[in-house]
Motif scaffolding. Structure first.
Motif, short mmCIF file in Angstrom:
data_model
loop_
_atom_site.label_atom_id
_atom_site.label_comp_id
_atom_site.label_asym_id
_atom_site.label_seq_id
_atom_site.Cartn_x
_atom_site.Cartn_y
_atom_site.Cartn_z
N ILE A 186 -3.55 -17.49 26.87
CA ILE A 186 -3.55 -16.02 26.72
C ILE A 186 -3.60 -15.33 25.03
CG2 ILE A 186 -1.28 -15.94 25.99
CD1 ILE A 186 -3.23 -13.35 28.25
N LEU A 187 -4.49 -14.90 24.52
CA LEU A 187 -4.51 -14.68 23.22
C LEU A 187 -3.45 -13.52 23.27
CD1 LEU A 187 -6.72 -15.64 21.01
CD2 LEU A 187 -8.43 -13.28 21.33
N LEU A 188 -2.93 -13.75 21.52
CA LEU A 188 -2.25 -12.80 21.28
C LEU A 188 -2.30 -12.53 20.24
CD1 LEU A 188 1.60 -15.33 21.24
CD2 LEU A 188 0.45 -13.59 23.69
N TRP A 189 -2.37 -11.52 19.60
CA TRP A 189 -2.83 -11.03 18.04
C TRP A 189 -1.28 -10.07 17.67
CZ3 TRP A 189 -2.20 -5.68 16.73
CH2 TRP A 189 -3.41 -5.76 14.95
N THR A 190 -1.35 -9.99 16.28
CA THR A 190 -0.78 -8.49 15.76
C THR A 190 -1.72 -8.76 13.68
OG1 THR A 190 1.82 -7.28 15.27
CG2 THR A 190 0.99 -10.40 14.29
N ARG A 191 -1.02 -7.87 13.28
CA ARG A 191 -1.60 -7.60 11.99
C ARG A 191 0.44 -7.30 11.08
NH1 ARG A 191 -1.86 -4.05 6.65
NH2 ARG A 191 -3.60 -5.52 5.76
N VAL A 192 0.11 -8.55 9.80
CA VAL A 192 1.22 -8.17 9.53
C VAL A 192 0.91 -7.60 8.16
CG1 VAL A 192 1.05 -9.90 8.43
CG2 VAL A 192 3.37 -9.38 8.00
N THR A 193 1.98 -6.81 7.55
CA THR A 193 1.85 -5.92 6.55
C THR A 193 2.89 -6.37 5.00
OG1 THR A 193 1.06 -3.10 7.55
CG2 THR A 193 1.74 -3.64 5.53
N PRO A 194 2.11 -7.59 4.61
CA PRO A 194 3.29 -8.83 4.09
C PRO A 194 4.00 -7.77 2.79
CG PRO A 194 0.44 -8.95 2.97
CD PRO A 194 1.37 -7.93 4.31
N THR A 195 3.24 -6.46 2.32
CA THR A 195 3.74 -5.83 1.30
C THR A 195 3.27 -4.54 0.83
OG1 THR A 195 1.35 -6.37 -0.51
CG2 THR A 195 3.72 -7.10 -0.41
N SER A 196 4.06 -3.36 0.25
CA SER A 196 3.35 -2.21 0.56
C SER A 196 1.74 -1.14 0.18
CB SER A 196 4.71 -0.81 0.03
OG SER A 196 4.57 -1.00 -1.15
N ASP A 197 1.39 -2.76 -0.48
CA ASP A 197 0.23 -2.05 -1.11
C ASP A 197 -1.34 -2.49 -0.21
OD1 ASP A 197 0.50 -4.78 -2.31
OD2 ASP A 197 -0.28 -4.51 -3.86
N THR A 240 -1.31 -18.07 9.70
CA THR A 240 -0.99 -17.46 8.66
C THR A 240 -1.67 -16.39 8.00
OG1 THR A 240 -0.66 -19.53 7.12
CG2 THR A 240 -0.89 -18.47 5.63
N ALA A 241 -1.21 -15.60 7.62
CA ALA A 241 -2.25 -13.55 7.48
C ALA A 241 -2.53 -13.54 5.86
CB ALA A 241 -1.19 -12.60 7.92
N THR A 242 -4.16 -13.99 5.65
CA THR A 242 -4.70 -14.15 4.41
C THR A 242 -4.91 -12.80 4.36
OG1 THR A 242 -6.47 -14.51 5.12
CG2 THR A 242 -4.47 -16.57 4.94
N ALA A 243 -5.43 -12.21 3.64
CA ALA A 243 -6.39 -11.06 2.91
C ALA A 243 -7.46 -11.30 3.13
CB ALA A 243 -6.41 -10.88 1.33
N ALA A 244 -8.09 -12.48 3.26
CA ALA A 244 -9.42 -12.67 3.61
C ALA A 244 -9.57 -12.11 5.74
CB ALA A 244 -9.78 -14.30 3.74
N SER A 245 -8.86 -12.30 6.43
CA SER A 245 -8.86 -11.46 7.61
C SER A 245 -8.07 -10.40 7.26
CB SER A 245 -8.58 -13.16 9.01
OG SER A 245 -6.90 -13.09 8.06
N ASP A 246 -7.93 -9.63 6.35
CA ASP A 246 -7.60 -8.68 6.23
C ASP A 246 -5.79 -8.34 7.10
OD1 ASP A 246 -7.35 -5.66 5.75
OD2 ASP A 246 -8.08 -5.13 7.48
N HIS A 247 -4.64 -10.19 7.07
CA HIS A 247 -3.85 -9.94 7.33
C HIS A 247 -3.89 -9.95 9.16
CE1 HIS A 247 -3.14 -9.69 2.95
NE2 HIS A 247 -2.29 -10.50 2.90
N THR A 248 -4.64 -9.72 9.49
CA THR A 248 -4.36 -9.80 11.21
C THR A 248 -4.34 -11.36 11.63
OG1 THR A 248 -6.91 -10.00 11.35
CG2 THR A 248 -5.70 -8.01 11.81
#
Length: 553
Positions: free
Chosen positions: A64-75, A108-116
């Motif tokens: 199965i493919l799992l997905w999420t998006r993390v907001t690491p900081t408020s900005d 690893t969530a990065t800005a390059a993948s919009d933290h997805t």
């Protein structure tokens, strides 16, 4: 950089059958139990948060493919392009408490993948319920259920899928998702396109009224725009609830890009003033694959095939990336053999898959209607709003050139292939048109029913997007009472059409029949809309025709 790695179970090594292989964008890390591992805490303002829910998709017998998006900081909001790299741990278990762990790892969530982030988990047991969750910086995500597909050679008694399409944020609330999430019997749910809409605020709402404003307010054009719009949709509580309950199987249609998109442009794109179509399409695709639990398939599109034991396989189409420009007015011909809706490679892939299939049912996830539909027989007063709904010029043209009617050579080739190879039990599952339909798919509509049907089609209405009564602006059901008999009389392969209501479908499949139960919502503009069963149609194995049934599942 992509790597493969195997994660040991907390209680010891997994057996070879249950060993999990993961493709991820980071090196492996072990996630402790419970899910919210004791990671170094950050200042409150910088504590990671899971504001956009979690999801799973594209079920396989072993994965199965799992997905999420993390907001690491408020900005670090969607589309901002800012925020630190953040380790996100994930876990899969056989219990909701996530104590019986069968797989775990990190990405690893990065800005390059919009933290997805995504984790493509393999080595699981077929036809099994699992629960999963994520954590980052001491914060745990919600825990979600998912389910793997049956083994390829398994005898499967039945399958049940939710079916949805056309969810316009500004036109109402996504109560259809809430009602599907309340069920406990779905193997997965199928989204047939228009998961998001691209319009600027107020341009396309509920009878012209914005029920709730989306973001950004402008028409989405850039990568940041598409990311922000996807992010807004993922905050919807009903959508989050459905993603928590079952895996999604999604394809895109035009509004994931722009209205009436084709390979070289769209009706709702102005070259130059809105940049190049090439750049806009690339931005839309990138954001889609970032924000959706969908595996990029052939050529980075959404056409791919999933199998559910010996009972059914599902061919998922991409009818936007390769199609020729739509015929409009008197320019061009819908019968031009040089025009295509699928592209040559995809049509050959579809034909080969349908011929090689050894399952009882061959399902086709199809974003626009394949059954022929002539509207010229409607009265003048009804024709104009219907033409507007379909995006047709209101000057007498009698077919919707954005669907398979505008690409008749591809349709003839496909239906002849089904006939010539005696391919039975092909069922097209369709969205886009904001109406409910139950159709036979005739090889020659002009002589039907004296001639053969090559398959059947169930079309699902919109969740919120305007349909015919909304354009005419009369009480729901009034237009359908007049238009439906005229449509059915002019199109003898159409067994039923409802032009007015919003809702969703539930597809139930056994060896004997494939049945679609159609559900309608009481009020798309109410967050508390109720749901009720409207009608059911089925196609019995071997018949290639639909019939009404009065026994919803």
């Amino acid at each position: 950089m992509t790597s493969r790695y195997t994660s040991p179970e907390s209680s010891g090594s997994l057996s070879p059958r249950r060993r999990t292989v993961v493709k991820a964008a980071a090196a492996t890390a072990v996630l402790g139990v419970p899910l919210a591992a004791a990671l170094p805490a950050r200042a409150a303002a910088d504590t990671p948060a899971f504001l956009h829910g979690v999801a799973s998709g594209d079920p396989l017998p072993d994965g199965i493919l799992l997905w999420t998006r993390v907001t690491p900081t408020s900005d670090a909001v969607p589309g901002s392009g800012v925020g630190p790299d953040t380790r996100v741990d994930w876990v899969v278990a056989t219990d909701k408490a996530l104590t019986r762990v069968v797989a775990k790892g990190s990405v690893t969530a990065t800005a390059a993948s919009d933290h997805t982030v995504k984790a493509d988990v393999r080595g699981l047991t077929p036809a099994t319920d699992y629960w999963f969750g994520f954590s980052a910086g001491g914060t745990a995500s919600p825990v979600a259920r998912t389910r793997t597909a049956p083994a390829a050679d398994a005898s499967v008694a039945g399958l049940r899928f939710g079916v949805v399409t056309c969810a316009n944020w500004e036109a109402g609330y996504f109560s259809a998702y809430r009602h599907l999430a309340a069920r406990s019997d779905l193997d997965a749910w199928l989204h047939l396109g228009d998961y998001i809409y691209e319009y600027k605020s107020g341009e396309y709402a509920a009878r012209g009224t914005v029920v709730r404003p989306h973001a950004p307010a402008n028409e989405i054009i850039t990568l940041a725009d598409y990311r922000i719009r996807h992010g807004k949709y993922k905050t919807d509580p009903d959508l989050q609830a459905l993603h928590l309950k079952a895996p999604v199987i999604a394809i895109w249609d035009d509004h994931e890009f722009a209205d009436n998109a084709w390979s070289g442009g769209a009706v709702n794109h102005t070259e130059g003033a809105e940049g190049t179509w090439t750049a806009r399409k690339a931005a839309a695709k990138q954001a889609y694959f970032e924000w959706m639990p969908v595996r990029p398939a052939i050529e980075g599109t959404t056409y791919r095939r999933l199998r559910f034991g010996k009972l059914a396989d599902l061919s998922l189409l991409d009818l936007r990336s390769f199609r020729s420009q739509q015929v409009s007015g008197t320019s061009g011909s819908v019968d031009d053999p040089n025009r295509t809706i699928t592209g040559r490679a995809q049509l050959d892939w579809l034909k080969a898959g349908l011929k090689a299939s050894d399952t009882t049912w061959r399902l086709v996830g199809n974003s626009v209607m394949i059954a022929p539909f002539v509207v010229g027989s409607l009265t003048a007063d009804l024709f104009k709003p219907l033409a507007k709904l379909l995006g047709l010029p209101q000057d007498g043209i009698s077919v919707n050139t954005d669907q398979w009617d505008g690409y008749t050579d591809d349709r003839r080739e496909l239906l002849a292939h089904l006939r010539d190879n005696t391919i039975r039990n092909t069922v097209f599952l369709t969205g886009d048109i904001h109406m409910s339909w139950a159709n036979d798919v005739p090889i020659d509509a002009g002589t039907y029913p004296l001639s053969a049907s090559a398959g059947t089609e169930f079309v699902i209405t919109s969740i919120t997007s305007d349909n015919l009564d909304d354009i005419v602006k009369v009480p729901q059901g009034v237009v359908s009472a007049v238009a439906a008999p005229l449509i059915e009389a002019a199109n003898r392969h159409v067994h039923w059409v409802d032009t007015d209501r919003h809702g969703y479908g539930v597809l139930d499949i056994t060896a004997d029949r494939a049945q679609m139960d159609y559900y309608v919502l009481s009020d798309r503009t109410s967050p508390n809309a109720t749901s009720s069963w409207e009608r059911s149609y089925r196609t019995r194995s071997g018949t290639q025709q639909v019939e009404r049934t009065y026994d919803p599942v």
